[in-house]
Design an enzyme around this catalytic site. Structure first.
Site: not given
Ligand SMILES: Cc1ncc(COP(=O)(O)O)c(C=O)c1O
Length: 378
Positions: A71-72, A150, A178, A199-200, A236, A320
């Site tokens: 996601g990042t 989230n 989410q 995916a996670h 890759t 924190c």
């Molecule tokens: C709403 C949202 N966006 C992005 C991310 C980041 O995803 P990733 O951990 O796959 O980089 C998260 C996960 O913490 C998330 O909850």
């Protein structure tokens, strides 16, 4: 001691079926999907099957799907990639309740001379659509709005948001990490230009995600290399991870969603019986597995650590940092005072969570909160 994991919004375990599907791609079918030989072709076939599967799930007939590391990366690629490709438009709109990977990307662009508008939200976490409309101008390149938050689980109306964006001639990106598989998403019907998923959060592996991009849109790649993924994301491909992602999307069924919704409602109802609590986020348009609660006169980190000692794993919205206790930007945005924000905990349910788990958790929360409130010198 019982162990009850209620932090599925942070991450989920890889399900057995997903693990089984991934396994051959580590040491048996390990070919590089870019290779011409049969091992490579087999890997490529698996990747393309997954791409098709994910696109079908989202009705992404008019989008390309680019695999990323999560996601990042997808959010960075969407925002920076569009910005680099369209240097003449230097205004971006987002919200105050985005995940840090969107907020910090926008803050970084701000340092490069971009103007960023951070939309406020109401006390339930909804974006004000009039404020959105008012802020779009001809220099606005992009609007990036999280689908389901989230921390507090509030789900935005992407269809209405995209109508406004497109009427005013700008592009919409949404972070759906989410909501993906928990809330139906149809990128054609809702007219979403770019969509981030990973995916996670859905019983798939960590380190895999995707960005959907409308066919006619172009983004500048962030990585330069061997021209993978149509040149948009070189490197890759993580074949086993991608295969796991594909399998994971089949995992959450309507039955699971109904199950989590029922348990979420039960837990919210029970929490409301505790004195001086506040449920954060919308009660109606809310993720099926999210509960975010503020306990007055108790401290979030202490609650989480006490519950941890009792085998219950939850999260606090406050983070924190090295020498300051920074409160959650999401809870601040919905109007919580700093001290209330510090007393907030997120419980996120999974499809394996049971009614007995919730009963056990509620009993332990009640005991923990009484103890902490007794100990509170104020
Ligand atoms: C709403 C949202 N966006 C992005 C991310 C980041 O995803 P990733 O951990 O796959 O980089 C998260 C996960 O913490 C998330 O909850």
């Amino acid at each position: 001691m019982k162990k009850i994991y209620l932090d599925y919004a942070a991450t989920t375990p890889v399900s057995e079926k997903v693990y089984e599907k991934m396994n051959p791609f580590f040491s048996d079918c390990y070919g590089n999907p870019s290779s011409l030989h049969s091992q490579g072709r087999k890997a490529k076939e698996a990747v393309e099957k997954t791409r098709k599967n994910i696109k079908n799930k989202l009705n992404a007939k008019k989008h390309k799907l680019v695999f990323t590391s999560g996601g990042t990366e997808s959010n960075n690629l969407a925002i920076k990639g569009l910005a680099y490709k369209n240097p003449s438009k230097k205004h971006i709109i987002t919200t105050k309740i985005e995940h840090d990977c969107v907020l910090n990307t926008c803050k970084w662009l701000e340092k490069q001379g971009y103007e960023i508008t951070y939309l406020s939200v109401d006390e339930e976490g909804f974006v004000n659509l009039e404020e959105l409309e008012k802020n779009i101008k001809k220099e606005t390149l992009l609007v990036s709005i999280i689908h389901a938050n989230n921390e507090i689980g509030t789900i935005q109306d992407l269809k209405k948001i995209s109508q406004i964006c497109h009427q005013k001639g700008t592009i919409l990106h949404s972070d759906a990490c989410q909501s993906f598989t928990k809330v139906p998403i149809d990128v054609i019907e809702e007219d979403i230009d770019l969509l981030t998923i990973n995916a996670h959060k859905i019983y798939g592996p960590k380190g895999v995600g995707a960005l959907l991009i409308k066919d006619y849109l172009n983004v500048e790649p962030l990585f330069h290399g061997g021209h993978h993924e149509e040149g948009i994301r070189s490197g890759t491909l993580n074949v086993s991870g991608i295969v796991g992602f594909g399998e994971a999307i089949n995992e959450i069924s309507l039955k699971n969603i109904e199950h989590m919704t029922k348990l979420r409602n039960k837990m919210i109802k029970e929490l409301k019986n505790i004195k001086d609590v506040r449920i954060n986020g919308s009660l109606e348009k809310r993720l099926c597995n999210n509960i975010n609660v503020t306990f007055k006169d108790a401290e979030g980190e202490s609650i989480v650590l006490h519950l941890d000692n009792r085998g219950i794993f939850a999260s606090t919205g406050s983070a924190c940092s090295s020498n300051t206790l920074k409160s959650s930007h999401v809870l601040s945005a919905i109007g919580l005072k700093q001290e209330d924000s510090h007393g907030s905990v997120r419980f996120s349910l999974g499809k394996e969570t049971t009614e007995e788990d919730i009963d056990y958790v509620i009993t332990n929360i009640k005991e923990t909160i009484s103890l902490l409130r007794e100990m509170n010198p104020l």
